[in-house]
Structures are given as structure tokens and as C-alpha cells.
Design an enzyme around this catalytic site. Sequence first.
Site, mmCIF file in Angstrom:
data_model
loop_
_atom_site.group_PDB
_atom_site.id
_atom_site.type_symbol
_atom_site.label_atom_id
_atom_site.label_comp_id
_atom_site.label_asym_id
_atom_site.label_seq_id
_atom_site.Cartn_x
_atom_site.Cartn_y
_atom_site.Cartn_z
ATOM 1 C CG ASP A 104 36.623 57.555 41.989
ATOM 2 O OD1 ASP A 104 37.432 57.948 42.857
ATOM 3 O OD2 ASP A 104 35.818 56.638 42.199
ATOM 4 C CG ASP A 137 36.079 53.268 35.107
ATOM 5 O OD1 ASP A 137 35.451 54.216 34.582
ATOM 6 O OD2 ASP A 137 35.701 52.712 36.158
ATOM 7 C CB CYS A 179 43.520 34.080 24.976
ATOM 8 S SG CYS A 179 44.235 35.244 26.154
ATOM 9 C CB CYS A 229 46.747 36.089 28.476
ATOM 10 S SG CYS A 229 45.854 34.835 29.414
ATOM 11 C CB CYS A 275 45.353 31.403 27.416
ATOM 12 S SG CYS A 275 43.725 31.990 27.948
#
Lengths: 340, 340
Positions: free
Chosen positions: A60, A245, A283, A285, A288
Site C-alpha cells: 500500500d 485485501d 472444509c 484445510c 479441519c
Amino acid sequence: MPVGTQGTVKAVPQDTLEALGAQIILGNTYHLYLRPGHEAIRRMGGLHKFISWPHALLTDSGGFQVFSLNELRKVSDDGVRFRSHLDGSSHSFTPEHSVEVQIALGADISMAFDECTEYPADRPRAEESLRLTMAWARRSLDYFRAHRHLVPWSDPKGCCMQCFGIVQGGMYTDLRRQCAERLVEMDFDGYAIGGLSVGEPRELTLDMIAETLPLLPKDKPRYVMGVGYPDEIEQYARMGVDMMDCVLPTRAARHGLLFTSEGRLNIKNKQYAEDQGPPDPLCDCPVCRRYSRAYLRHLMQAGEALSGTLNSIHNLAFYLGIMKRVRASLHETSHSATGN
Amino acid sequence: MPVGTQGTVKAVPQDTLEALGAQIILGNTYHLYLRPGHEAIRRMGGLHKFISWPHALLTDSGGFQVFSLNELRKVSDDGVRFRSHLDGSSHSFTPEHSVEVQIALGADISMAFDECTEYPADRPRAEESLRLTMAWARRSLDYFRAHRHLVPWSDPKGCCMQCFGIVQGGMYTDLRRQCAERLVEMDFDGYAIGGLSVGEPRELTLDMIAETLPLLPKDKPRYVMGVGYPDEIEQYARMGVDMMDCVLPTRAARHGLLFTSEGRLNIKNKQYAEDQGPPDPLCDCPVCRRYSRAYLRHLMQAGEALSGTLNSIHNLAFYLGIMKRVRASLHETSHSATGN
């Protein structure tokens, strides 16, 4: 884009981000300028090398953080004087200096220095703020074009650093339009819609995006800054937003708030004390697949560092999963459209 | 053995521990008893399942932690009354209760309840303390044998939970001998040497180990508790010690102290601010392969959670690497001996 304020997506190692499929992360110019310093990062070959992230990076402009330092800053046409939140030392960012710092950091995408108009802002205030943002966009881009070759890396594929402009204008659609048109004339590499998610009601956020987005070229990246909740990012992506973002997935994670297919889950709640199910049954992931709600709750209760790490990994996986599904469905739609 | 006090090796995910080759980790009975509670862990199938660690686990007896609560405890022949460091609530551990809690946690190896004799302790004090430890060892083992079948898991290979005795005796070799002989008569599954690394000079630690080790059966695990620095663990392993645990690699890591092939390195030092070399040039761990000293220093300076994680991963890799090399060299020696 997961946010890596100080050169790290808080509590998540880089190889884990790669495994989650993060394609780009964000660094904050204000923070990295103060510590470890942009010149040090330049000497070490730029931010990619410094943090060992050989993928896309965006910085940024530092404007948003500087403007958050309410009592420590002073704005003029030239730029902003501010005091460091770390040691009170005095600094200034002008558009030229912000871009100079960003070139030293050497992300793939830099942002023009802008003033993030606060909410609420009356019309004269929003007009005055926009005047600054547009003048600073011009100066940012001129400095960028004259100095982009100083970036501390060279890409064998010949890519070079890009600079995006930021549309401001408060909650006034005609000011947004005016800003978008001026920025498009300047021909940035991409366009962001800034000054949203600053406290306004969500319908207003949506209005501003809906009004501004069609004014920005479809063949360049269109980026809405600082959003949002899972349903918001899906909604905006389906409207045509290419990049977003937000610190929300990682910050919420550190406070025990998990985003799941069943809605938000506060892992601190007593009801999960012996819940052996995964955080999100749908999920896939790594968190999980391996850990239970009871264990994540225990880590949180016990103040263990692993809590922030595992919660963040799940939330990032959830956010990145939404975007993956949206991309797949847009791809399908565009193929069907071609088929028609 | 990396130490996982509250059911987590601080800041390091379980899959990372696996990748580093950790074969066994330690949980602290005192902490897990207080939070989340041994009954909750039993209901959830035991500690392996609760923390998702399908490998070996050892729990201490809680004694060491309880005795560290100087002002909050009261010792009698029966056991120890103490107040929780979390909320001041009153609890007691007897040998039977400690073993009961450990059976509920269901690690692979439990430890007899002992009194860790403080240093320095004069002879009468060490004798009195040893009297307690030996009486408690008997009671621990009797309770363990009568209740081990209540462990919340069953191993298809027919393995069952083990119980180790702990040799105390302060810094008096004859007391150490007396304790070792008595414990060996009781026929524990393994033997630990406790009450070391409690402030005594290193030569004394070494003396006590050297005197005690030959008294313990070579065909059962011999474990020195709470040690040590890298050169110490190598030295003790070469003397015949099979197991050691210490918070040092992870605790030092969180304070920025890295163990390397070049010695100790305080990553906070300014000299590393732009040092792009790996933490340890001879180390092949995931941290040394990917990150620079400069980045690790930055994470530490910036107070980032990733700092503790990456520093801990390196230090654990360094410790586990020492043990791996010692094992390989002992294996070689024993093969050569067979060859003679």
C-alpha cells in the site's frame, strides 16, 4: 490477498501460505519503512527476498496507516508529516517519497499515495480531500514512471513493477466518477477503490462499488481495498472486483472467530469444550483435517501461540476457498457464454 | 523430547513436529489437569486424540510443577495440597491421584509421583525427601498396576501404558544408589533420574548421572529429566541415557536464542540486521533452508508471532539432529563391536 503488515501474515509461515494457494500477499509501506526500513530491504534485494516470498506482492502507499495516526499527523498539499507510533520520531510522506519507498521495497504492485477520506465527511471536506488525492495520484505516477527502473530486482520474463491509482470521493457518487475518470486518463496499471469499509453502512459500500466499478477498465485489475466479510468478498467478486485485501480473516482468527460453512463460530464458547468435530465439517484445510474444535478452544483458553496460527490457517483457507469457487464459477459462466 | 506443556509444543504445529522427526513429546500433568481437565481429556479419548498426536507421549507426574508453586503448596506424607496458579482454587495430588490423572490423560508413559528435592538440600532434608519419593513410588506403581486397564485407548498391537520410577536423593550419591536399588526392585517399566538441573553446578549433574546410571537396567529406558544444553544432551546420550526432555530449545527460541553449529546466536543482535545468511549454515531445517538471520531478527524486533514459531522449529531441528547423529554413531560403534 492475505495481509502481511510487517512482512509476515501474522502467525502463518510462508510455506503454509503457499500450501493454501495464496497467490499474492500485501505488505504495509508505513510499517516496513519504519522497521526494518526500506533502505535495508532494498540493500537485501527487496521484500520478496527479505521475507522469502517468491510470489506476487503488493504494497500500500502508507497513506491509510498514516491517516490512522489521528493525533500524530499534519496534512499539507505537499504530503503528510507524522510521528512514528514506535518511537515518536518525526517523518513525512509525500507522493514522491511514498513511491520511492515502495520502489525500494520492490513489490510487484505499488499504490499511488492518496488521502483516505474519513467517514462521515461532508461535501466540501470530501471535495478538498479528493483534490489532494488526484494531485497526489499524478505526482505518484510521474515519480513512479521516472524511477521504476530502480526496483531492486529484475524479472527474467521482463515484467516490471506496476502502479495502481486509488479512487476516492467519500460517499458522493459524482466525486467517485470524477476521480475514476481522471485516474483512467492517467493510465495506471490497475485501479483501486479506496475509502470504503471506514465505518459506513454496508449498502453504501455496495453503492460506491457498483457506481465506480463500471468506470474502470475491465482489462486492468480492479481492486477494492480493505474488505470484507466472506459474503461481501463473494458479492464484490461476482460484481467484477478482481482483488481485495483484508486483515479480517487473520485478525478475527487471533480473537477466536472462525469463518465456516455454518457461519461464524466463536471458538472460545464453552459449548465447544468437548466438541470433537472439525472447525468446519465442509472444509478440507489442514486444520479441519487434523484438529477438533475442543482442541482449538483449549489452545485459545490456554493462551497458546498455536491458537493464532491454526485459527488463521483455517480462516485464510476459508477465504481463499471462496475466491477459488467464485473463479471457477465465473470461468464456467464465461465458457457457457462463449458456447451460446 | 520436545516439551508440550499444555498439549502443544509452544508455537509449533503437530505436522511440523512430525516433519522434524520428533518421535515423542511430553505433556504436563499439572497443567492439563487444571485445563482442560483430565476427565474432559478422558471423555475425548485421551491426550493423543485430543491434541492429534498419533505418536508417543509421556506425561510427568505433576510433582515438579506443584513443587515449583513455592507459596501455594503444602506437603504431607499423603501427598501435596496446592493452589492453582490460574485461579487460586485448592487441589491435591497424592501418588494415587497423580497416576489416576495420568491414566485419564492416557500417554504411553506415565511417571511415578515424586518429590523433586530442591538444591541445595542438606543431608537430613534430602533423606526426608527421599523417604517420601520412595513411599510414593510404591504407591504410584501399585495404583498404576491396578488401574492401567482404564487407559482411554487400546492399542491393536497390544501395547499398554507404562510407568517409570524417578530416582531422587539430592546430590548425595549414596542416597541416589539407595533409591535406584529400591526402584529397580519394584520393577518399573523404565527409570528416570530426577532432581537435576535445579541450580547445581554442571559437574555435579554429571556426577549424579554417572553414579546413578550404572545402577539402572540397560534393557529398560533410562531418562534424565529436564536437561539440557546441546553439548550436555550429547554427552549424556553417549553415557547411555536414552531419553531427555527440556523446555530449553523452545523457550530459548521464543527469547531469540538460537542453537547452531557455530554456537549460540542471539538473533536480536544488531549485527544480524542485514545478515542474509541462514541461521545455521550447516543446518538443513525448513527455517535454515528458507529464511535469513535478518528476517528472523526483524520478526523478533517487530514482536511477530512467526518469530517464536520459526526460532522454535530451528532449535528443535538442531536438538533432534544431535540425537539423530548420536544414535547413528552408537549404532555404528555397536556394529563394529559385533564385528570384533
